[in-house]
Design a protein around this motif. Structure first.
Motif, PDB file in Angstrom:
ATOM      1  N   ARG A  66     -19.555-133.497  87.911  1.00 52.73           N
ATOM      2  CA  ARG A  66     -19.193-134.550  88.856  1.00 52.73           C
ATOM      3  C   ARG A  66     -17.673-134.680  88.863  1.00 52.73           C
ATOM      4  NH1 ARG A  66     -22.237-140.184  88.456  1.00 52.73           N
ATOM      5  NH2 ARG A  66     -23.708-138.976  89.734  1.00 52.73           N
ATOM      6  N   ASP A  83     -21.126-134.626  93.435  1.00 49.36           N
ATOM      7  CA  ASP A  83     -21.896-133.947  92.398  1.00 49.36           C
ATOM      8  C   ASP A  83     -21.991-132.455  92.710  1.00 49.36           C
ATOM      9  OD1 ASP A  83     -22.284-136.291  91.036  1.00 49.36           O
ATOM     10  OD2 ASP A  83     -24.319-136.643  91.798  1.00 49.36           O
ATOM     11  N   VAL A 130     -13.757-138.614  79.897  1.00 47.85           N
ATOM     12  CA  VAL A 130     -13.602-138.367  81.335  1.00 47.85           C
ATOM     13  C   VAL A 130     -12.141-137.989  81.575  1.00 47.85           C
ATOM     14  CG1 VAL A 130     -13.952-139.242  83.666  1.00 47.85           C
ATOM     15  CG2 VAL A 130     -15.345-140.127  81.796  1.00 47.85           C
ATOM     16  N   CYS A 155     -19.913-142.547  85.527  1.00 44.69           N
ATOM     17  CA  CYS A 155     -20.534-141.422  84.834  1.00 44.69           C
ATOM     18  C   CYS A 155     -22.048-141.546  84.904  1.00 44.69           C
ATOM     19  CB  CYS A 155     -20.101-141.394  83.362  1.00 44.69           C
ATOM     20  SG  CYS A 155     -18.426-140.809  83.095  1.00 44.69           S
ATOM     21  N   THR A 181     -18.176-135.281  83.471  1.00 47.06           N
ATOM     22  CA  THR A 181     -17.502-135.869  84.631  1.00 47.06           C
ATOM     23  C   THR A 181     -15.995-135.772  84.442  1.00 47.06           C
ATOM     24  OG1 THR A 181     -19.314-137.411  85.023  1.00 47.06           O
ATOM     25  CG2 THR A 181     -17.187-137.981  85.983  1.00 47.06           C
TER      26      THR A 181
END
Length: 462
Positions: free
Chosen positions: A96, A53, A148, A135, A64
């Motif tokens: 992330r 993160d 993503v 996620c 993400t």
């Protein structure tokens, strides 16, 4: 199914949290599996999944992204340790970043082919359910399934062969590796490079490798890397510089070219203080290509052993290397007023030792006004301070603040944008400059152009 508290916590973003675990390989025996030769028939049964993160504040709907570790490079520090993962995350601007690759125990080939995968990557659909499960809950705001993306890692490598991993008391572990580099539109080259584990995405040193016979195709370059373990690849030290930011640092000497030309004509060799030696490319090129008298300071004796044994660093009456803290030595020399500390140039090529800040240079202690004043003190009255600068990705004001403090201490400040989106070179003069920076006349400028490429044309006053 029971979920560990550590994985349960991934439902929210926690600044700088790092989690890694094994997961059944969704690509097993699939045509899209890039790891088919890692761990038996059809590839390893498990993937290593690493989740990091961002250390920075995140938006209400965090984004993400994921990346498949390039085949064969899963043990590379860029992909296997937190410092490398952090650099990739900070470069991506996501909240992330998930890395998927073989487990670290999986074998790697002696020579790794770094050919790029075709895009779009067909593996995306197979790993998407896993990525969505990783996620944060906030990404599903308003019942929308988040996108993503599967990022690709691209560099200029065609092949890579690790040579040796060593450890130093100051920098820690470092790796020497031989690589085949795509130099398009110019022919590909064989090079040797040095990286530190604490900053795995930063190449500390690169030199060209000479081999016994010419190699033109990618296949023959990879074969040369395979054969190189027998000692057929030799570093070309003291020639033209490979790394563009080093070419730009040398180009900074053009600002004081008339003074250096006058010194050369009078029979006095210009003197250069190199803060940071690494593999020795910069001091060797200044000593050999420009005939300077060079003093290099390196904090770690093990780094100097690597430079001598693997990168062709040779000390002589014109190139002297000391082990020590370069910043402290600048301050001590200024305070003591040593008569032999009267340099035409002080060149600073030091990176930050704080990996959590991402790749950055110089270290913060170098840019304090008292340190810069000490650097000015040990310079000739027509001398110049040249800094390699990589602004920290987390501090947008760093670069402007550095320029401001240089203006407070020095007469004039010049800049070269290296053009790689990362490095800048700042040049600060002790005295005002009254002549043209890049005139075509003179022995010194002629030799300087051989080392600095076209960077002389990119110097601008700031």
């Amino acid at each position: 199914m029971a979920v560990s508290p550590e994985l349960e916590g991934l439902r929210c973003i926690a600044p700088s949290r790092f989690v890694s675990f094994s997961f059944p390989n969704p690509l097993l025996r699939d045509a899209s599996n890039p790891y088919w030769d890692c761990g038996g028939d059809g590839g390893g049964e498990f993937l290593r999944v690493a989740v990091l993160d961002s250390p920075h504040p995140v938006p209400p709907t965090p984004c993400t992204a994921a990346m498949l570790v390039p085949a064969g490079r899963h043990r590379d520090w860029i992909f296997s340790i937190r410092a490398g993962h952090l650099h990739l995350l900070l470069s991506s601007q996501f909240s992330r970043l998930i890395l998927l690759g073989p487990e670290l125990s999986a074998p790697s080939p002696r020579v790794i082919s770094c050919a790029a995968r075709p895009e779009p990557d067909p593996a995306h659909g197979r790993v998407l359910p896993l990525l969505l499960a990783l996620c944060p809950s906030a990404a599903f705001r308003d019942n929308i399934i988040p996108d993503v993306p599967l990022l690709s890692f691209q560099d200029d490598l065609l092949g890579l062969a690790p040579v040796k991993v060593v450890a130093g008391p100051v920098v820690g572990e470092m790796i020497i590796e031989d690589v085949a580099v795509d130099c398009a539109p110019d022919p590909a080259e064989l090079r040797r490079r040095l990286r530190f584990k604490r900053m795995p995405c930063l190449v500390q040193t690169q030199v060209r490798l000479a081999c016994q016979s010419p190699h033109t195709s990618v296949t023959s370059l990879l074969e040369a890397l395979e054969e190189g373990s027998g000692g057929s690849l030799l570093p070309q030290a003291g020639g033209s510089l490979v790394q563009p930011y080093l070419q730009a640092m040398v180009a900074g000497l053009a600002v004081i070219a008339p003074s250096i030309e006058k010194s050369i004509q009078s029979g006095v060799r210009p003197r250069c203080f190199c803060a940071g030696v690494g593999g020795g490319s910069l001091p060797m090129s200044i000593r050999v290509g420009l005939q300077f008298n060079v003093l290099g300071i390196e904090a770690d004796s093990a780094v100097l052993d690597v430079a001598r044994n693997y990168f062709g660093l040779v000390e002589d009456e014109l190139l002297y290397i000391r082990v020590g803290d370069a910043i402290q030595m600048i301050q001590d020399s200024a305070r003591q007023g040593e008569p032999d500390m009267n340099f035409s140039a002080v060149m600073v090529d030091l990176d930050s030792s704080d990996a959590m800040c991402g790749v950055s240079a110089p270290p913060l202690e170098m840019i304090h006004a008292n340190v810069l004043l000490a650097a000015r003190t040990i310079l000739h009255h027509q001398g110049v301070l040249i800094l390699n600068v990589i602004p920290p990705p987390s501090d947008g004001s760093f670069y402007k603040s550095l320029i401001d403090v240089l203006h407070q201490v020095f007469s004039e400040v010049y800049e070269i944008d290296v053009g790689n989106g990362e490095n800048y070179v700042l040049i600060a003069t002790v005295s005002p400059i009254v002549t043209s920076l890049t005139g075509n006349s003179g022995y010194f400028l002629t030799e300087l152009r051989k080392l600095s490429g076209d960077f002389l044309e990119h110097i601008r006053k700031v």
